[in-house]
Design a protein around this motif. Structure first.
Motif, PDB file in Angstrom:
ATOM      1  N   HIS B 239      -0.669  -3.638  -8.301  1.00  0.00           N
ATOM      2  CA  HIS B 239       0.093  -4.747  -7.718  1.00  0.00           C
ATOM      3  C   HIS B 239       1.481  -4.913  -8.344  1.00  0.00           C
ATOM      4  CE1 HIS B 239      -3.584  -5.858  -5.665  1.00  0.00           C
ATOM      5  NE2 HIS B 239      -2.882  -6.728  -4.971  1.00  0.00           N
ATOM      6  N   SER B 241       4.347  -3.527  -7.696  1.00  0.00           N
ATOM      7  CA  SER B 241       5.474  -3.649  -6.746  1.00  0.00           C
ATOM      8  C   SER B 241       5.654  -5.076  -6.246  1.00  0.00           C
ATOM      9  CB  SER B 241       5.245  -2.736  -5.543  1.00  0.00           C
ATOM     10  OG  SER B 241       5.364  -1.394  -5.909  1.00  0.00           O
ATOM     11  N   LEU B 253       7.280   3.270  -6.707  1.00  0.00           N
ATOM     12  CA  LEU B 253       5.826   3.125  -6.762  1.00  0.00           C
ATOM     13  C   LEU B 253       5.270   3.018  -5.357  1.00  0.00           C
ATOM     14  CD1 LEU B 253       5.569   0.327  -9.480  1.00  0.00           C
ATOM     15  CD2 LEU B 253       4.924   2.726  -9.782  1.00  0.00           C
ATOM     16  N   GLN B 254       4.141   3.656  -5.123  1.00  0.00           N
ATOM     17  CA  GLN B 254       3.410   3.495  -3.875  1.00  0.00           C
ATOM     18  C   GLN B 254       1.954   3.186  -4.237  1.00  0.00           C
ATOM     19  OE1 GLN B 254       4.848   4.359  -0.264  1.00  0.00           O
ATOM     20  NE2 GLN B 254       6.259   3.293  -1.627  1.00  0.00           N
ATOM     21  N   SER B 255       1.414   2.119  -3.655  1.00  0.00           N
ATOM     22  CA  SER B 255       0.052   1.687  -3.997  1.00  0.00           C
ATOM     23  C   SER B 255      -0.946   2.260  -2.994  1.00  0.00           C
ATOM     24  CB  SER B 255      -0.024   0.166  -3.994  1.00  0.00           C
ATOM     25  OG  SER B 255       0.845  -0.342  -4.990  1.00  0.00           O
ATOM     26  N   PRO B 257      -5.146   3.460  -2.016  1.00  0.00           N
ATOM     27  CA  PRO B 257      -6.558   3.363  -2.374  1.00  0.00           C
ATOM     28  C   PRO B 257      -6.972   4.636  -3.102  1.00  0.00           C
ATOM     29  CG  PRO B 257      -6.231   3.120   0.020  1.00  0.00           C
ATOM     30  CD  PRO B 257      -4.952   3.630  -0.561  1.00  0.00           C
ATOM     31  N   PRO B 300      -2.516   7.188   3.154  1.00  0.00           N
ATOM     32  CA  PRO B 300      -1.752   5.973   3.465  1.00  0.00           C
ATOM     33  C   PRO B 300      -1.828   4.972   2.311  1.00  0.00           C
ATOM     34  CG  PRO B 300      -3.355   6.468   5.196  1.00  0.00           C
ATOM     35  CD  PRO B 300      -3.699   7.314   4.029  1.00  0.00           C
ATOM     36  N   THR B 301      -0.810   4.162   2.159  1.00  0.00           N
ATOM     37  CA  THR B 301      -0.844   3.127   1.129  1.00  0.00           C
ATOM     38  C   THR B 301      -1.860   2.057   1.532  1.00  0.00           C
ATOM     39  OG1 THR B 301       0.935   1.974   2.237  1.00  0.00           O
ATOM     40  CG2 THR B 301       1.557   3.499   0.479  1.00  0.00           C
ATOM     41  N   GLY B 302      -2.250   1.234   0.585  1.00  0.00           N
ATOM     42  CA  GLY B 302      -3.194   0.168   0.916  1.00  0.00           C
ATOM     43  C   GLY B 302      -3.529  -0.678  -0.298  1.00  0.00           C
ATOM     44  N   TYR B 303      -3.570  -1.987  -0.083  1.00  0.00           N
ATOM     45  CA  TYR B 303      -3.885  -2.932  -1.158  1.00  0.00           C
ATOM     46  C   TYR B 303      -5.292  -3.503  -1.014  1.00  0.00           C
ATOM     47  CZ  TYR B 303       0.999  -3.207  -2.757  1.00  0.00           C
ATOM     48  OH  TYR B 303       2.236  -2.933  -3.283  1.00  0.00           O
ATOM     49  N   GLY B 304      -6.070  -2.974  -0.070  1.00  0.00           N
ATOM     50  CA  GLY B 304      -7.331  -3.621   0.279  1.00  0.00           C
ATOM     51  C   GLY B 304      -8.530  -3.186  -0.542  1.00  0.00           C
ATOM     52  N   ARG B 306     -10.077  -0.468  -0.496  1.00  0.00           N
ATOM     53  CA  ARG B 306     -10.954   0.141   0.489  1.00  0.00           C
ATOM     54  C   ARG B 306     -10.311   1.410   0.993  1.00  0.00           C
ATOM     55  NH1 ARG B 306     -12.913  -2.904   5.908  1.00  0.00           N
ATOM     56  NH2 ARG B 306     -14.024  -1.023   6.522  1.00  0.00           N
ATOM     57  N   GLY B 307     -11.104   2.477   1.133  1.00  0.00           N
ATOM     58  CA  GLY B 307     -10.547   3.730   1.645  1.00  0.00           C
ATOM     59  C   GLY B 307     -11.371   4.245   2.797  1.00  0.00           C
ATOM     60  N   SER B 308     -11.015   5.458   3.249  1.00  0.00           N
ATOM     61  CA  SER B 308     -11.662   6.034   4.422  1.00  0.00           C
ATOM     62  C   SER B 308     -12.889   6.843   4.023  1.00  0.00           C
ATOM     63  CB  SER B 308     -10.704   6.964   5.146  1.00  0.00           C
ATOM     64  OG  SER B 308      -9.669   6.230   5.717  1.00  0.00           O
ATOM     65  N   SER B 310     -13.951   9.471   5.432  1.00  0.00           N
ATOM     66  CA  SER B 310     -13.697  10.915   5.531  1.00  0.00           C
ATOM     67  C   SER B 310     -13.331  11.514   4.166  1.00  0.00           C
ATOM     68  CB  SER B 310     -12.582  11.182   6.537  1.00  0.00           C
ATOM     69  OG  SER B 310     -11.423  10.461   6.184  1.00  0.00           O
TER      70      SER B 310
END
Ligand SMILES: Cc1cc2nc3c(=O)[nH]c(=O)nc-3n(C[C@H](O)[C@H](O)[C@H](O)COP(=O)(O)OP(=O)(O)OC[C@H]3O[C@@H](n4cnc5c(N)ncnc54)[C@H](O)[C@@H]3O)c2cc1C
Ligand SMILES: [Zn+2]
Lengths: 90, 415
Positions: B239, B241, B253-255, B257, B300-304, B306-308, B310
């Protein structure tokens, strides 16, 4: 699996898509005029919002076209997918 | 006044006494000499070493959730120091030496188990890069060996070193001093020590903004009121950024999962740690018996957090290819953290445009192993207002000077 709506092909599985990072990053209008810090910013720094992000995606295993998406980075929810924005004339 | 009699307790309902709490839960004071933002491993270790090495104890650690509930609770606990470049070897080896004495320093069990790490090579280029890294490690005093496929099988008999897989194992680097530890115990050990020293650990306290005066930050806005500060140390990992955007500091910076998974509990079958950058999975077996696996970030970036799925599927496929014996193991749980990734796969540590704000971020997929080393160096940086020599190469300015510390080779699967 998450479905992403390609503007041309409609909803498809996420594994067909390729993430291309932040959209609308303009190439510097006068590159020769940029100092090191400004170059660093152009080359390395991208928005990293917690919330809606404007991104480039490509339907890599489908029509292979690029498009612009607005995605909420908190939920992965796509808020909009539209044809790639035409390049802004310089 | 009336007296009430407690209702009769049904048999078996007597609970044991709650064990002693490891730290207080104080109300935040209105000002501190040092405010650390983020109560993960790095924030807690920094607090400990501020007290232990510098005698600075008028300190608060502000944590938006519960203590060490971010990446510190989610990582796969691999600890190693076999990175390629001198700068990285410096900080990671410093950390590894501290790990070796940490249980004693903290007076708390952390289950640090030095069972070694194999980094597999599957192609000729992998072999060349790996041998080079072994030589570089040795020059930096980091224990490292190159092993051929037969020797790999001796260290870890369940790895498939035969020729009949898609990317046969051509050999591996081996760092015997690498290992795993119990991440929660590490956090609790640091927290307990910091608390004993008088440092306030404040949970459910999110920093939402800053009050600035010229090039100083004079206060933090939080969900538990405004807090004035001498120095601020940012340890917000994924967090960061969000906080830097508040301060107007651009940072690369890229956040993303980052996911991991565990199997059901199994008999001890896996004696070491195995990582494969090419086939893209790493595996160890935790003390309790579950296989712990991870791989790379979701693109992809993501703050949740949670990932995919796959991604999980792909890393399980890689694991089963390398370890046929895992084919019938059941996946028990998978989860994700939010990791802050930099362009050169190295952290960003040091001073900022604000005189009294020090920054620690960008550890991405591999900052657990650095926890004591980073805490040591960030405490020094905070106390002296200038970077500890071991973190000096990792300043934000390296993206302007071009002096990147490119660890993609040693850190691509990362951890
Ligand atoms: C699945 C996974 C596997 C990993 N495996 C490994 C591994 O094997 N080896 C390894 O070395 N590393 C690994 N890592 C990376 C490692 O976990 C991180 O680099 C490291 O934990 C980061 O430091 P931290 O412990 O301080 O982070 P965190 O524990 O994430 O701490 C940051 C804290 O800041 C808090 N915070 C954020 N914003 C605010 C705010 N505004 N106000 C107050 N508090 C705030 C967060 O709630 C959080 O608790 C892994 C990570 C993940 C997700
Ligand atoms: Zn399409």
């Amino acid at each position: 699996m998450q479905l992403i709506t390609c503007p041309w092909c409609g909803p498809r599985e996420e594994t067909e898509f390729h993430y291309g990072g932040a959209a609308t990053v303009p190439y510097p209008a006068d590159p020769a005029a940029l100092g090191d810090d400004a170059w660093a910013r152009f080359v390395f720094v991208r928005p990293n919002p917690k919330g809606p992000a404007t991104e480039q995606w490509s339907h890599a295993a489908g029509c292979r076209r690029w498009f612009t998406a607005v995605r909420d980075t908190r939920t992965h929810r796509f808020l909009a997918t539209v044809d790639i924005q035409p390049e802004v004339p310089r | 006044m009336t007296t009430t009699t407690a209702p009769p307790t049904p048999p078996g309902a007597h609970l044991p006494e709650h064990p002693d709490f490891l730290w207080r839960n104080p109300e935040p004071k209105r000002a501190y000499d040092v405010v650390i933002v983020g109560g993960g491993g790095h924030g807690l270790a920094t607090a400990h070493y501020l007290a232990r090495n510098h005698g600075i104890t008028n300190v608060a650690v502000l944590e938006k959730g519960w203590l060490a509930g971010g990446n510190m609770a989610r990582n796969t606990t691999l600890i190693r120091s076999n990175y390629l470049w001198d700068e990285s070897a410096g900080i990671y080896e410093h950390a590894l030496k501290l790990w070796e004495g940490l249980e004693e320093d903290l007076g708390y069990p952390i289950l640090f188990s030095q069972r070694g790490v194999l980094n597999l090579a599957h192609t000729e280029q992998d072999v060349r890069d790996s041998v080079r890294r072994v030589e570089a490690n040795r020059l930096n005093g980091v224990d490292a060996e190159w092993l051929g496929p037969d020797e790999v099988a001796k260290v870890c008999p369940i790895v498939n070193v035969s020729d009949d897989i898609r990317y046969p194992v051509q050999g591996a680097t081996f760092q015997p001093r690498a290992g795993i530890a119990k991440h929660d115990y590490v956090a609790w050990g640091f927290a307990r020590r910091a608390d004993e020293a008088g440092i306030d650990l404040i949970q459910h306290c999110e920093v939402t903004g800053f009050t600035t005066d010229g090039d100083r930050v004079i206060g933090l806005r939080t969900t538990r009121g405004d807090i004035a500060c001498g120095t601020v140390a940012l340890c917000a990992a994924g967090h960061t950024s969000v906080l830097l955007d508040e301060l107007g500091i651009p940072a690369p910076l890229q956040s993303h999962p980052l996911q991991a998974l565990v199997s059901e509990l199994l008999e001890p079958v896996h004696p070491t740690i195995v990582m494969s950058n090419a086939v893209h999975v790493y595996v160890s077996q935790a003390h309790k018996g579950e296989l712990v696996m991870g791989a790379g970030i979701d693109a992809p970036t993501g703050y949740g957090q949670r990932g995919s799925f796959s991604i999980i599927e792909r890393q399980m496929a890689a694991a089963v290819e390398l370890f046929p014996v895992f084919a019938r193991a059941h996946l028990l749980r998978s989860w994700a953290g939010v990791v802050d990734v930099t362009p050169d796969a190295s952290p960003i540590i040091g001073c900022t445009p604000y005189d009294n704000v020090v920054l620690n971020c960008g550890w991405g997929t591999g900052g657990f192993k650095a926890t004591p080393g980073l805490g040591w160096c960030l405490a020094h940086t905070t106390a002296h207002g200038e970077p500890h020599p071991l973190v000096a190469p990792f300043g934000l300015d390296r993206f302007s000077t071009g002096a990147l510390v490119d660890e993609h080779g040693a850190a691509a699967v990362a951890h």
